[in-house]
Design a protein around this motif. Structure first.
Motif, short mmCIF file in Angstrom:
data_model
loop_
_atom_site.label_atom_id
_atom_site.label_comp_id
_atom_site.label_asym_id
_atom_site.label_seq_id
_atom_site.Cartn_x
_atom_site.Cartn_y
_atom_site.Cartn_z
N UNK A 42 0.81 -1.22 0.00
CA UNK A 42 0.00 0.00 0.00
C UNK A 42 0.85 1.27 0.00
N UNK A 43 2.16 1.12 0.08
CA UNK A 43 3.04 2.29 0.06
C UNK A 43 3.13 2.90 -1.33
N UNK A 44 3.81 4.02 -1.41
CA UNK A 44 3.99 4.74 -2.68
C UNK A 44 5.28 4.26 -3.34
N UNK A 45 5.18 3.17 -4.09
CA UNK A 45 6.34 2.54 -4.70
C UNK A 45 6.37 2.81 -6.20
N UNK A 46 7.55 2.90 -6.77
CA UNK A 46 7.65 3.06 -8.23
C UNK A 46 7.07 1.83 -8.93
N UNK A 47 6.70 2.01 -10.18
CA UNK A 47 6.10 0.93 -10.96
C UNK A 47 7.02 -0.25 -11.21
N UNK A 48 8.32 -0.07 -11.02
CA UNK A 48 9.25 -1.17 -11.28
C UNK A 48 9.37 -2.15 -10.12
N UNK A 49 8.64 -1.93 -9.03
CA UNK A 49 8.66 -2.85 -7.89
C UNK A 49 7.58 -3.90 -8.09
N UNK A 50 8.01 -5.16 -8.03
CA UNK A 50 7.14 -6.31 -8.23
C UNK A 50 7.00 -7.05 -6.90
N UNK A 51 5.83 -6.95 -6.28
CA UNK A 51 5.60 -7.57 -4.98
C UNK A 51 5.10 -9.00 -5.18
N UNK A 52 5.70 -9.93 -4.45
CA UNK A 52 5.27 -11.32 -4.45
C UNK A 52 5.01 -11.73 -3.00
N UNK A 53 3.88 -12.39 -2.78
CA UNK A 53 3.54 -12.88 -1.46
C UNK A 53 3.58 -14.40 -1.50
N UNK A 54 4.22 -14.98 -0.51
CA UNK A 54 4.28 -16.43 -0.44
C UNK A 54 5.62 -16.90 0.08
N UNK A 55 5.79 -18.19 0.06
CA UNK A 55 7.01 -18.83 0.53
C UNK A 55 8.08 -18.71 -0.55
#
Length: 146
Positions: A42-55
């Motif tokens: 939910x932060x203000x991150x640039x578009x080049x940041x790819x968030x992955x959730x999991x192990x």
């Protein structure tokens, strides 16, 4: 770039700030705690940041290779280190921190043993050229893939 262990996003913020104003990069970051991952995204991150959730151990084999990997979580460092090493591009760099206890912190024997196994693996791995910066911060090992 790949960060294993997004946490509260502090390390990610450092990586991103070092890259800006570039936008021709991708920073993939993995967090296993779904609640924490949701807060950070939910932060203000640039578009080049790819968030992955999991192990990370489940995700790493499908992510490809990276020029820089920052391993800052149990998964990918103390467990599954070979998967992390396999995620390095040729001449890619691996950064592993927290290799010495913080001041006034005492590691239990089990944790200390796991960290020592990480140290031995990184410094003796046939695919890596590595150096330990034990006197720097929390103890850092920098390794480059052959």
């Amino acid at each position: 770039m790949l960060e294993i262990g997004t946490g509260a996003g502090v390390g990610l913020a450092w990586l991103v700030s070092g890259l800006l104003p570039r936008a021709d990069v991708t920073v993939t970051t993995i967090e296993c705690d779904l609640g924490r991952a949701e807060l950070v995204t939910n932060g203000d991150w640039p578009g080049f940041v790819d968030f992955r959730s999991g192990d990370a151990l489940d995700l790493l084999p499908g992510l490809g290779t990276f020029d820089l990997v920052f391993a800052d979580a149990e998964a990918g460092k103390q467990v599954g280190l070979e998967l992390t090493i396999a995620a390095l591009s040729p001449r890619g760099m691996l950064v592993v921190d927290d290799m010495v206890p913080a001041p006034a912190v005492v590691w239990d024997a089990e944790f200390a043993g796991r960290q020592e196994a990480v140290r031995r693996t990184l410094l003796g791995h046939e695919r890596l050229v590595a150096v330990e910066l034990a006197g720097h911060g929390s103890g850092v090992i920098l390794a480059t893939a052959r």
